[in-house]
Design a protein around this motif. Structure first.
Motif, PDB file in Angstrom:
ATOM      1  N   ALA A  47      -7.378  12.201  10.088  1.00 30.18           N
ATOM      2  CA  ALA A  47      -6.452  11.932   8.986  1.00 30.18           C
ATOM      3  C   ALA A  47      -5.886  10.525   9.121  1.00 30.18           C
ATOM      4  N   LEU A  48      -5.613   9.885   7.991  1.00 28.27           N
ATOM      5  CA  LEU A  48      -5.033   8.552   7.972  1.00 28.27           C
ATOM      6  C   LEU A  48      -3.693   8.598   7.260  1.00 28.27           C
ATOM      7  N   ILE A  49      -2.691   7.970   7.881  1.00 24.02           N
ATOM      8  CA  ILE A  49      -1.365   7.821   7.278  1.00 24.02           C
ATOM      9  C   ILE A  49      -1.113   6.329   7.140  1.00 24.02           C
ATOM     10  N   VAL A  50      -0.813   5.872   5.930  1.00 27.13           N
ATOM     11  CA  VAL A  50      -0.460   4.480   5.688  1.00 27.13           C
ATOM     12  C   VAL A  50       1.040   4.475   5.440  1.00 27.13           C
ATOM     13  N   ASP A  51       1.781   3.976   6.432  1.00 29.97           N
ATOM     14  CA  ASP A  51       3.236   4.061   6.425  1.00 29.97           C
ATOM     15  C   ASP A  51       3.865   3.100   5.418  1.00 29.97           C
ATOM     16  N   LYS A  52       5.137   3.305   5.134  1.00 33.59           N
ATOM     17  CA  LYS A  52       5.895   2.441   4.231  1.00 33.59           C
ATOM     18  C   LYS A  52       5.864   1.011   4.773  1.00 33.59           C
ATOM     19  N   GLY A  53       5.513   0.060   3.925  1.00 29.06           N
ATOM     20  CA  GLY A  53       5.436  -1.337   4.327  1.00 29.06           C
ATOM     21  C   GLY A  53       4.069  -1.753   4.852  1.00 29.06           C
ATOM     22  N   ALA A  54       3.198  -0.804   5.147  1.00 30.46           N
ATOM     23  CA  ALA A  54       1.854  -1.112   5.649  1.00 30.46           C
ATOM     24  C   ALA A  54       0.945  -1.512   4.498  1.00 30.46           C
ATOM     25  N   VAL A  55      -0.048  -2.375   4.820  1.00 30.70           N
ATOM     26  CA  VAL A  55      -1.017  -2.809   3.820  1.00 30.70           C
ATOM     27  C   VAL A  55      -2.414  -2.597   4.390  1.00 30.70           C
ATOM     28  N   VAL A  56      -3.223  -1.800   3.676  1.00 23.88           N
ATOM     29  CA  VAL A  56      -4.601  -1.539   4.065  1.00 23.88           C
ATOM     30  C   VAL A  56      -5.501  -2.039   2.945  1.00 23.88           C
ATOM     31  N   THR A  67      -2.644  10.056   3.560  1.00 22.20           N
ATOM     32  CA  THR A  67      -1.258  10.107   3.094  1.00 22.20           C
ATOM     33  C   THR A  67      -0.778   8.670   2.974  1.00 22.20           C
ATOM     34  N   VAL A  68      -0.323   8.292   1.766  1.00 16.03           N
ATOM     35  CA  VAL A  68       0.052   6.902   1.518  1.00 16.03           C
ATOM     36  C   VAL A  68       1.534   6.804   1.167  1.00 16.03           C
ATOM     37  N   TYR A  69       2.246   6.022   1.988  1.00 18.14           N
ATOM     38  CA  TYR A  69       3.627   5.625   1.702  1.00 18.14           C
ATOM     39  C   TYR A  69       3.654   4.142   1.350  1.00 18.14           C
ATOM     40  N   GLY A  70       2.664   3.380   1.833  1.00 16.56           N
ATOM     41  CA  GLY A  70       2.593   1.929   1.671  1.00 16.56           C
ATOM     42  C   GLY A  70       1.579   1.532   0.617  1.00 16.56           C
ATOM     43  N   THR A  71       0.723   0.537   0.962  1.00 15.83           N
ATOM     44  CA  THR A  71      -0.236  -0.017   0.005  1.00 15.83           C
ATOM     45  C   THR A  71      -1.667   0.168   0.517  1.00 15.83           C
ATOM     46  N   VAL A  72      -2.540   0.674  -0.354  1.00 14.13           N
ATOM     47  CA  VAL A  72      -3.962   0.813  -0.056  1.00 14.13           C
ATOM     48  C   VAL A  72      -4.739   0.165  -1.191  1.00 14.13           C
ATOM     49  N   VAL A  73      -5.645  -0.751  -0.820  1.00 13.63           N
ATOM     50  CA  VAL A  73      -6.528  -1.388  -1.785  1.00 13.63           C
ATOM     51  C   VAL A  73      -7.952  -1.101  -1.346  1.00 13.63           C
ATOM     52  N   GLY A  74      -8.730  -0.430  -2.202  1.00 17.08           N
ATOM     53  CA  GLY A  74     -10.111  -0.114  -1.882  1.00 17.08           C
ATOM     54  C   GLY A  74     -10.462   1.310  -2.242  1.00 17.08           C
ATOM     55  N   ALA A  75     -11.746   1.596  -2.244  1.00 14.55           N
ATOM     56  CA  ALA A  75     -12.240   2.929  -2.588  1.00 14.55           C
ATOM     57  C   ALA A  75     -11.939   3.907  -1.459  1.00 14.55           C
ATOM     58  N   GLU A  89       1.491   2.279  -3.327  1.00  9.26           N
ATOM     59  CA  GLU A  89       0.626   1.554  -4.256  1.00  9.26           C
ATOM     60  C   GLU A  89      -0.811   1.802  -3.827  1.00  9.26           C
ATOM     61  N   VAL A  90      -1.623   2.304  -4.745  1.00 10.81           N
ATOM     62  CA  VAL A  90      -3.039   2.546  -4.459  1.00 10.81           C
ATOM     63  C   VAL A  90      -3.840   1.907  -5.578  1.00 10.81           C
ATOM     64  N   ARG A  91      -4.729   0.976  -5.178  1.00 10.85           N
ATOM     65  CA  ARG A  91      -5.577   0.277  -6.132  1.00 10.85           C
ATOM     66  C   ARG A  91      -7.024   0.485  -5.708  1.00 10.85           C
ATOM     67  N   GLY A  92      -7.699   1.386  -6.397  1.00  8.98           N
ATOM     68  CA  GLY A  92      -9.089   1.694  -6.071  1.00  8.98           C
ATOM     69  C   GLY A  92      -9.423   3.107  -6.487  1.00  8.98           C
ATOM     70  N   ASP A  93     -10.701   3.395  -6.574  1.00  9.68           N
ATOM     71  CA  ASP A  93     -11.158   4.719  -6.976  1.00  9.68           C
ATOM     72  C   ASP A  93     -11.002   5.707  -5.824  1.00  9.68           C
ATOM     73  N   CYS A  94     -10.617   6.930  -6.166  1.00 10.94           N
ATOM     74  CA  CYS A  94     -10.355   7.969  -5.165  1.00 10.94           C
ATOM     75  C   CYS A  94     -11.228   9.188  -5.426  1.00 10.94           C
ATOM     76  N   THR A  95     -11.757   9.756  -4.356  1.00  8.19           N
ATOM     77  CA  THR A  95     -12.535  10.991  -4.412  1.00  8.19           C
ATOM     78  C   THR A  95     -11.951  11.946  -3.380  1.00  8.19           C
TER      79      THR A  95
END
Length: 139
Positions: A47-56, A67-75, A89-95
């Motif tokens: 499992a991946l957790i992207v914490d508040k303030g993190a950028v992936v 689980t996203v609290y921060g920013t994820v860019v990508g599929a 913030e999530v920018r990218g296609d999700c499956t």
């Protein structure tokens, strides 16, 4: 930094701290929490957790759950679920098999749902057919 969560019977969570920047390929089997910055590819069975303030920023992310609290860019491809929590913030296609988007999330992309059992897909069946099946099951 690795820590043990005793509530889950000794499962481990690895944390990339908020002053950490990592570029490359990440692979892991349990849970990873990113608090800093990551750029590259994530291919994991955990499992991946992207914490508040993190950028992936990733060309693609494959995990059991996200689980996203921060920013994820990508599929993103999650075997189980994706949770986007308020402020994410999530920018990218999700499956994923399950998806939850809370109020206050910025999401740009398309969603594809996986692992849908055709026998449970009620929207493609006539209402009378569903009612008859329910009566047989309860009768």
């Amino acid at each position: 930094m690795a820590k043990t969560d005793s509530k889950k019977g000794g499962s481990h969570t690895v944390v990339l701290g908020n002053h950490t920047s990592f570029n490359g390929l990440l692979r892991f089997k349990e849970t990873l929490c990113i608090q800093g910055k990551f750029k590259g590819t994530i291919e994991a069975s955990g499992a991946l957790i992207v914490d508040k303030g993190a950028v992936v920023e990733a060309d693609h992310i494959t995990v059991s759950s996200l689980t996203v609290y921060g920013t994820v860019v990508g599929a993103v491809h999650a075997m189980d679920k994706i949770d986007m929590l308020s402020g994410a913030e999530v920018r990218g296609d999700c499956t994923a098999a399950r998806l939850r988007i809370a109020d206050g999330v910025l999401f740009e992309g398309q969603c594809s749902m996986t692992a849908l059992d055709k026998d449970v897909e009620i929207f493609s069946r006539p209402t009378e057919e569903i009612k008859a099946e329910l009566q047989r099951m309860n009768g």
